[in-house]
Write a protein that holds these residues in place. Structure first.
Motif, mmCIF file in Angstrom:
data_model
loop_
_atom_site.group_PDB
_atom_site.id
_atom_site.type_symbol
_atom_site.label_atom_id
_atom_site.label_comp_id
_atom_site.label_asym_id
_atom_site.label_seq_id
_atom_site.Cartn_x
_atom_site.Cartn_y
_atom_site.Cartn_z
ATOM 1 N N GLU A 1 0.832 -1.208 0.000
ATOM 2 C CA GLU A 1 0.000 0.000 0.000
ATOM 3 C C GLU A 1 0.864 1.254 0.000
ATOM 4 O OE1 GLU A 1 -2.579 2.057 3.463
ATOM 5 O OE2 GLU A 1 -3.383 0.120 2.824
ATOM 6 N N LEU A 2 1.887 1.268 0.814
ATOM 7 C CA LEU A 2 2.782 2.422 0.857
ATOM 8 C C LEU A 2 3.561 2.569 -0.448
ATOM 9 C CD1 LEU A 2 4.121 2.068 4.514
ATOM 10 C CD2 LEU A 2 2.520 3.774 3.662
ATOM 11 N N HIS A 3 3.883 1.456 -1.088
ATOM 12 C CA HIS A 3 4.614 1.524 -2.349
ATOM 13 C C HIS A 3 3.740 2.126 -3.445
ATOM 14 C CE1 HIS A 3 6.318 -0.084 -6.176
ATOM 15 N NE2 HIS A 3 7.442 0.277 -5.583
ATOM 16 N N VAL A 4 2.490 1.725 -3.505
ATOM 17 C CA VAL A 4 1.573 2.272 -4.510
ATOM 18 C C VAL A 4 1.479 3.792 -4.379
ATOM 19 C CG1 VAL A 4 -0.873 2.393 -5.160
ATOM 20 C CG2 VAL A 4 0.227 0.176 -4.856
ATOM 21 N N GLN A 5 1.521 4.284 -3.151
ATOM 22 C CA GLN A 5 1.275 5.704 -2.896
ATOM 23 C C GLN A 5 2.550 6.476 -2.541
ATOM 24 O OE1 GLN A 5 -1.957 4.948 -0.104
ATOM 25 N NE2 GLN A 5 -2.614 3.482 -1.638
ATOM 26 N N ARG A 6 3.685 5.939 -2.922
ATOM 27 C CA ARG A 6 4.975 6.500 -2.514
ATOM 28 C C ARG A 6 5.225 7.895 -3.069
ATOM 29 N NH1 ARG A 6 5.269 3.359 -6.738
ATOM 30 N NH2 ARG A 6 6.663 3.784 -8.485
ATOM 31 N N ASN A 7 4.591 8.243 -4.180
ATOM 32 C CA ASN A 7 4.881 9.527 -4.826
ATOM 33 C C ASN A 7 3.937 10.645 -4.406
ATOM 34 O OD1 ASN A 7 7.105 8.636 -6.329
ATOM 35 N ND2 ASN A 7 5.788 7.844 -7.961
ATOM 36 N N PHE A 8 2.961 10.341 -3.573
ATOM 37 C CA PHE A 8 1.958 11.344 -3.208
ATOM 38 C C PHE A 8 2.601 12.528 -2.470
ATOM 39 C CE2 PHE A 8 -1.202 13.273 -0.458
ATOM 40 C CZ PHE A 8 -2.303 13.407 -1.290
ATOM 41 N N GLY A 9 3.355 12.241 -1.412
ATOM 42 C CA GLY A 9 3.964 13.308 -0.616
ATOM 43 C C GLY A 9 4.952 14.154 -1.395
ATOM 44 N N ILE B 1 -1.830 20.797 -8.097
ATOM 45 C CA ILE B 1 -1.150 20.032 -9.140
ATOM 46 C C ILE B 1 -0.667 18.694 -8.585
ATOM 47 C CG2 ILE B 1 0.807 20.033 -10.737
ATOM 48 C CD1 ILE B 1 0.532 23.055 -10.899
ATOM 49 N N GLY B 2 -0.212 18.710 -7.317
ATOM 50 C CA GLY B 2 0.227 17.464 -6.694
ATOM 51 C C GLY B 2 -0.881 16.435 -6.608
ATOM 52 N N SER B 3 -2.103 16.879 -6.290
ATOM 53 C CA SER B 3 -3.236 15.964 -6.224
ATOM 54 C C SER B 3 -3.642 15.482 -7.612
ATOM 55 C CB SER B 3 -4.422 16.647 -5.534
ATOM 56 O OG SER B 3 -4.108 16.924 -4.182
ATOM 57 N N ALA B 4 -3.515 16.354 -8.619
ATOM 58 C CA ALA B 4 -3.792 15.937 -9.995
ATOM 59 C C ALA B 4 -2.815 14.845 -10.425
ATOM 60 C CB ALA B 4 -3.708 17.136 -10.928
ATOM 61 N N TYR B 5 -1.528 15.037 -10.061
ATOM 62 C CA TYR B 5 -0.540 13.990 -10.351
ATOM 63 C C TYR B 5 -0.927 12.697 -9.636
ATOM 64 C CZ TYR B 5 3.665 11.189 -10.187
ATOM 65 O OH TYR B 5 4.537 10.133 -10.282
ATOM 66 N N ALA B 6 -1.338 12.812 -8.354
ATOM 67 C CA ALA B 6 -1.700 11.623 -7.579
ATOM 68 C C ALA B 6 -2.872 10.894 -8.220
ATOM 69 C CB ALA B 6 -2.031 12.019 -6.146
ATOM 70 N N PHE B 7 -3.821 11.649 -8.768
ATOM 71 C CA PHE B 7 -4.968 11.028 -9.432
ATOM 72 C C PHE B 7 -4.500 10.165 -10.602
ATOM 73 C CE2 PHE B 7 -8.084 10.982 -12.853
ATOM 74 C CZ PHE B 7 -9.223 10.503 -12.203
ATOM 75 N N ILE B 8 -3.592 10.710 -11.404
ATOM 76 C CA ILE B 8 -3.082 9.958 -12.558
ATOM 77 C C ILE B 8 -2.268 8.751 -12.100
ATOM 78 C CG2 ILE B 8 -1.537 10.080 -14.553
ATOM 79 C CD1 ILE B 8 -2.319 13.094 -14.728
ATOM 80 N N ASP B 9 -1.389 8.987 -11.137
ATOM 81 C CA ASP B 9 -0.485 7.937 -10.655
ATOM 82 C C ASP B 9 -1.257 6.800 -9.991
ATOM 83 O OD1 ASP B 9 1.606 6.433 -9.657
ATOM 84 O OD2 ASP B 9 2.452 8.010 -8.417
ATOM 85 N N ILE B 10 -2.169 7.167 -9.070
ATOM 86 C CA ILE B 10 -2.824 6.153 -8.238
ATOM 87 C C ILE B 10 -4.081 5.602 -8.910
ATOM 88 C CG2 ILE B 10 -3.938 5.749 -6.025
ATOM 89 C CD1 ILE B 10 -2.041 7.909 -4.855
ATOM 90 N N ASN B 11 -4.953 6.488 -9.414
ATOM 91 C CA ASN B 11 -6.212 6.006 -9.981
ATOM 92 C C ASN B 11 -6.026 5.317 -11.334
ATOM 93 O OD1 ASN B 11 -7.131 7.610 -7.807
ATOM 94 N ND2 ASN B 11 -9.063 8.030 -8.852
ATOM 95 N N LEU B 12 -5.188 5.898 -12.184
ATOM 96 C CA LEU B 12 -5.060 5.373 -13.538
ATOM 97 C C LEU B 12 -3.972 4.306 -13.658
ATOM 98 C CD1 LEU B 12 -5.490 8.654 -15.645
ATOM 99 C CD2 LEU B 12 -7.236 7.089 -14.764
ATOM 100 N N PHE B 13 -2.864 4.467 -12.915
ATOM 101 C CA PHE B 13 -1.747 3.531 -13.052
ATOM 102 C C PHE B 13 -1.539 2.658 -11.812
ATOM 103 C CE2 PHE B 13 -0.898 6.650 -16.316
ATOM 104 C CZ PHE B 13 -0.405 5.890 -17.365
ATOM 105 N N ASN B 14 -2.388 2.851 -10.789
ATOM 106 C CA ASN B 14 -2.314 2.051 -9.553
ATOM 107 C C ASN B 14 -0.918 2.074 -8.943
ATOM 108 O OD1 ASN B 14 -3.768 0.525 -7.652
ATOM 109 N ND2 ASN B 14 -2.932 -1.392 -8.458
ATOM 110 N N GLY B 15 -0.246 3.229 -9.040
ATOM 111 C CA GLY B 15 1.062 3.394 -8.427
ATOM 112 C C GLY B 15 2.188 2.696 -9.145
ATOM 113 N N ASN B 16 1.958 2.270 -10.390
ATOM 114 C CA ASN B 16 2.963 1.489 -11.108
ATOM 115 C C ASN B 16 3.762 2.293 -12.122
ATOM 116 O OD1 ASN B 16 2.491 -1.045 -9.854
ATOM 117 N ND2 ASN B 16 0.605 -1.269 -11.065
ATOM 118 N N LEU B 17 3.692 3.616 -12.056
ATOM 119 C CA LEU B 17 4.552 4.410 -12.926
ATOM 120 C C LEU B 17 6.014 4.084 -12.599
ATOM 121 C CD1 LEU B 17 2.698 7.863 -12.863
ATOM 122 C CD2 LEU B 17 2.902 6.296 -14.799
#
Length: 551
Positions: free
Chosen positions: A382-390, A400-416
């Motif tokens: 779980e922490l790995h998926v969301q590692r880029n949020f902070g 902009i940070g939350s917009a990035y998080a939306f793309i990273d977490i919602n669309l790519f499930n933290g696998n960028l």
């Protein structure tokens, strides 16, 4: 000094969710194995829960694993989340509600509960004691004890009845040595012993610096017609955006017409004139929030730092003779604004690793199996998926940070295929006071906004006055000779309890720093944010500090 000692299989420092989960899981496994295991928890608060402060929306994942029948056993999870709202506050009067479709999925709270984390810890303590765990509230873990080979041997509890000048008062009671095969440190954010262990064993080698926020919270009783049980409101933007500061706020509707309202200010801010306390006070005047508070009564107040650096900042959690778990090691998931479930899981894995070592007859070794087990757990994933949020929030701000998080977490499930870096420590972010605009905060109105001293009063904070000051300065000259001319001594503002004051004589000259240590709510912000890293927070006499009733 020759001190009395007690022997245990496991000593746990801190009766928060991580420490209590460790104890319960240890006791469960010992019973299953028909293995007598002596476990004790040392808690500096006057009672379990006295120093626990959190929002809190609670995700029951770890509790479901630890105590599957928690509902039947009366766990204090009474209010399930019924609705989520997220607002971007553009200024002091307007706000934009974000459609759920565009919210990072980590912010959705289906199946979660709005709780008092202090009350949950009190209940967990009852479960631990029913399994034979000994809990010692009102005793500090003041020092780490080591074997001759350098492995951790246990802890020394703090002396009681020592005067400010170091002399022994009537009723003096020396601390006791608690020895253990393994010692688990679960002190919460910026634990003063955890900090020492990280340095001694170089547990943060190759890691980025830890990052922090200061969370300030109030509990209110509000009119019934304004109360929506189970409603969760989060905001970003105003007032912090006016000073270029990151962070966010919350308002949670509990049971019994109560709401918890709070603001988390990232301690990466650069303007030394920022006062997180005063930002919180004016935040409550925003119409999105004030509509729920008007006509209500403020019941309690508190503040606590949180670790939010994520996996990039998480130290090695293993050392010879023990483990560092929970927020002591930075297991909080900042993308969810939740850490109790991951802290509990780290404690449960600690218990499983320790019981295996004890069963094999090992003592004080390095628990090598812990990190592979932790890295294979849902908590690490779980922490790995969301590692880029902070780091995204720090780099680009909330929007902009939350917009990035939306793309990273919602669309790519933290696998960028990258991990963002955030290499500058929070204390090094401050700019010179002369390079930053001053901030003129409005006076509190005594209705929605209040001053620091009245707030500390309702935190039920108390310390024995004649005791050594637990806020230690490495160099007494730095506050006035360095911090005041360069940063307008920011301790006056980042402390949410009025502990630090710069006092002048009648002519307005000869400044000196006054430390009102009796006010300290044990938030640890000074230990983190002081630009000269000159303040060292150590434990005061046991049972001192806040006494939170329902926080």
């Amino acid at each position: 000094m020759e001190r009395e000692s007690m022997e245990f299989d496991v000593v746990i420092v801190g009766a928060g969710p991580a420490g209590l989960a460790t104890a319960i899981r240890l006791a469960q496994l010992a019973q299953q194995n028909e293995q007598e295991t002596m476990i004790c928890i040392v808690e500096k608060g006057s009672e379990v829960g006295a120093h626990i402060l959190s929002g809190a929306v609670f995700e029951p994942t770890a509790l479901n694993e630890l105590i599957p029948d928690w509902k039947d056993k009366g766990a204090p999870l009474a209010t399930q989340v019924t609705e989520d709202e997220i607002f971007i506050l553009r200024n002091a009067t307007s706000g934009l509600k974000i459609p759920g479709l565009f919210v990072p999925k980590t912010m959705h709270n289906d199946g979660n509960y709005i709780i008092s984390l202090g009350n949950l810890c009190r209940w967990l303590a009852e479960q631990a004691e029913a399994l034979g765990v000994e809990i010692f509230p009102g005793f500090t873990a003041s020092e780490i004890l080591y074997h001759e080979d350098g492995s951790v041997k246990g802890i020394l509890t703090g002396d009681m009845g020592v005067a400010e000048d170091g002399s022994q008062k009537d009723g003096y009671m020396p601390g006791m040595e608690l020895h253990a095969k393994y010692t688990v440190f679960a002190e919460g954010c910026r634990g003063h012993l955890g900090k020492q262990l990280i340095e001694k064993f170089s547990l943060d080698d190759g890691k980025e610096p830890q990052h922090y926020g200061i969370g300030i919270k109030e509990l209110w009783k509000i009119p019934a017609e304004q109360h929506v049980p189970g409603k969760v409101v989060h905001t970003a933007g105003w007032p912090l955006n006016e000073s270029g500061t990151a962070g966010g706020s919350f308002l949670y509707h509990l049971e019994d017409n109560q709401v918890a309202v709070g603001l988390i200010t990232d301690l990466s801010y650069s303007n030394p004139h920022v006062s997180p306390f005063d930002e919180f006070q004016r935040y409550k005047h925003h119409p999105v929030i004030s509509q729920y508070l008007k006509g209500g009564e403020r019941i309690s107040y508190g503040a606590r730092a949180i670790t939010k650096g994520g996996l990039q900042s998480q130290p090695e959690m293993v050392f010879p003779g023990g483990l560092l778990i929970g927020d002591d090691a930075g297991t909080l998931n900042f993308a969810k604004i939740k850490g109790s479930h991951t802290a509990m899981k780290s404690g449960m894995i600690a218990a499983e690793t320790i019981i295996e070592a004890i069963s094999a007859g090992r003592s004080a070794d390095k628990l090598e199996k812990f990190m592979p087990a932790y890295n294979a757990s849902w908590a690490w994933k779980e922490l790995h998926v969301q590692r880029n949020f902070g780091p995204a929030q720090h780099k680009w701000g909330n929007i902009i940070g939350s917009a990035y998080a939306f793309i990273d977490i919602n669309l790519f499930n933290g696998n960028l295929p990258w991990t963002l870096s955030d290499p500058k420590p929070d204390h090094a972010q401050l700019k010179k006071a002369t390079d930053c605009p001053k901030i003129h905060y409005p006076k509190p109105d005594g209705v929605l906004s209040f001053d620091k001293l009245s707030s500390v009063f309702i935190s039920n904070t108390n310390h024995e006055e004649n005791q050594p000051v637990h806020l230690q300065l490495k160099d007494n000259n730095i506050p006035i000779q360095v911090n005041l001319p360069e940063f307008d001594e920011p301790a006056q503002r980042y402390c949410p309890a009025g502990v630090y004051e710069v006092i002048y004589d009648d002519e307005g000259n000869n400044p000196r720093l006054q430390i009102n240590s009796q006010n300290c709510v044990h938030c640890k912000t000074c230990d983190i944010k002081d630009p000269s890293q000159n303040i060292n927070w150590v434990t005061p006499e046991g049972a001192g500090g806040p006494n939170y009733p329902n926080m």
